[in-house]
Design an enzyme around this catalytic site. Structure first.
Site, PDB file in Angstrom:
ATOM      1  CE1 TYR A   1      -3.585   2.652   0.520  1.00 12.11           C
ATOM      2  CE2 TYR A   1      -2.284   3.351   2.420  1.00 12.11           C
ATOM      3  CZ  TYR A   1      -3.315   3.562   1.518  1.00 12.11           C
ATOM      4  OH  TYR A   1      -4.067   4.724   1.606  1.00 12.11           O
TER       5      TYR A   1
ATOM      6  CE  LYS B   1      -3.318   5.639  -1.568  1.00 12.43           C
ATOM      7  NZ  LYS B   1      -4.341   6.218  -2.469  1.00 12.43           N
TER       8      LYS B   1
END
Length: 239
Positions: free
Chosen positions: A143, A147
């Site tokens: 994750y 990002k």
């Protein structure tokens, strides 16, 4: 001429708050997402329009293009989330690969695909704002890597589109409550740890993130581009 905005993941949480604020500011807002019922309810409440599709699926994006605005002044790439929270722990290298690809598709490729599809429709002076995360700078895992990829991609996008006055920026929240991000996985201990990282001793709200997005979407923000703006109560400083 009324400015038009597209907000992906606009049915709930941060996306809904962004759509509400842009609608109140007089923009013609289209919200997108995978859940038709949620989108329809939010659109009816806000006075927006809903177009349902999965932002990580090229075929669904292409099929939705006729229903999306022919001119886009503001694009907010908000769709995404930590897919690890809804998946079992990976088993073996193939499982690790699948888990990483899931987060990359949900958080990075969704923004890349929707933006690429709508780039020919971006007006001169348009605004592209992508919702990142404090995890892009602090991790962890797939994750955080996805990002972080959003930040690098946005820098290139700003250079690519800048000659037309189009800006591209990332808004990177820390802990924001009243969203579906954590589901039922956020323990009180972890919540407290996140809050203890802040300088102001609290979590953020979707409305606060929306206010930053709305400023970046405004004509007044034309000289801000290629940037990552953190909104986390100072938690980023705690690394």
């Amino acid at each position: 001429m009324t400015r038009t905005a597209v907000v992906t993941g606009g049915g709930t949480g941060i996306g809904r708050a962004v759509a509400a604020l842009l609608t109140d500011a007089g923009l013609d807002v289209v919200i997108t997402g995978r859940r038709e019922g949620v989108l329809a309810e939010t659109a009816a409440t806000l006075g927006a329009r809903a177009v349902a599709f999965d932002a990580s699926d090229p075929a669904q994006i292409e099929a939705a293009l006729p229903a999306l605005p022919g001119r886009v002044d503001v694009l907010v790439n908000n769709a995404g989330g930590n897919t690890d929270r809804s998946r079992p722990a990976p088993d073996g290298l193939a499982g690790v690969r699948d888990a990483w690809l899931a987060n990359l598709e949900a958080n990075l490729l969704s923004a890349v695909l929707v933006t690429t599809a709508l780039t020919p429709r971006l007006a001169d002076g348009a605004r592209v704002i992508t919702v990142g995360s404090i995890a892009g700078a602090r991790g962890p895992g797939s994750y955080g890597a996805a990002k972080a990829g959003v930040v690098a991609w946005t820098a290139g996008l700003a250079a690519e589109l800048g000659a037309r006055g189009v800006t591209a920026n990332v808004v990177a929240p820390g802990l924001i409550e009243d969203t579906e991000f954590f589901g039922d996985t956020l323990t009180e201990e972890r919540r407290r740890w996140n809050i203890d990282q802040t300088a102001n001793g609290r979590a953020g709200t979707p409305a606060e993130v929306a206010a930053l997005v709305a400023f970046l979407a405004s004509p007044e923000a034309g000289h801000i581009t290629g940037q990552t703006l953190h909104i986390n109560g100072g938690a980023y400083l705690g690394r």
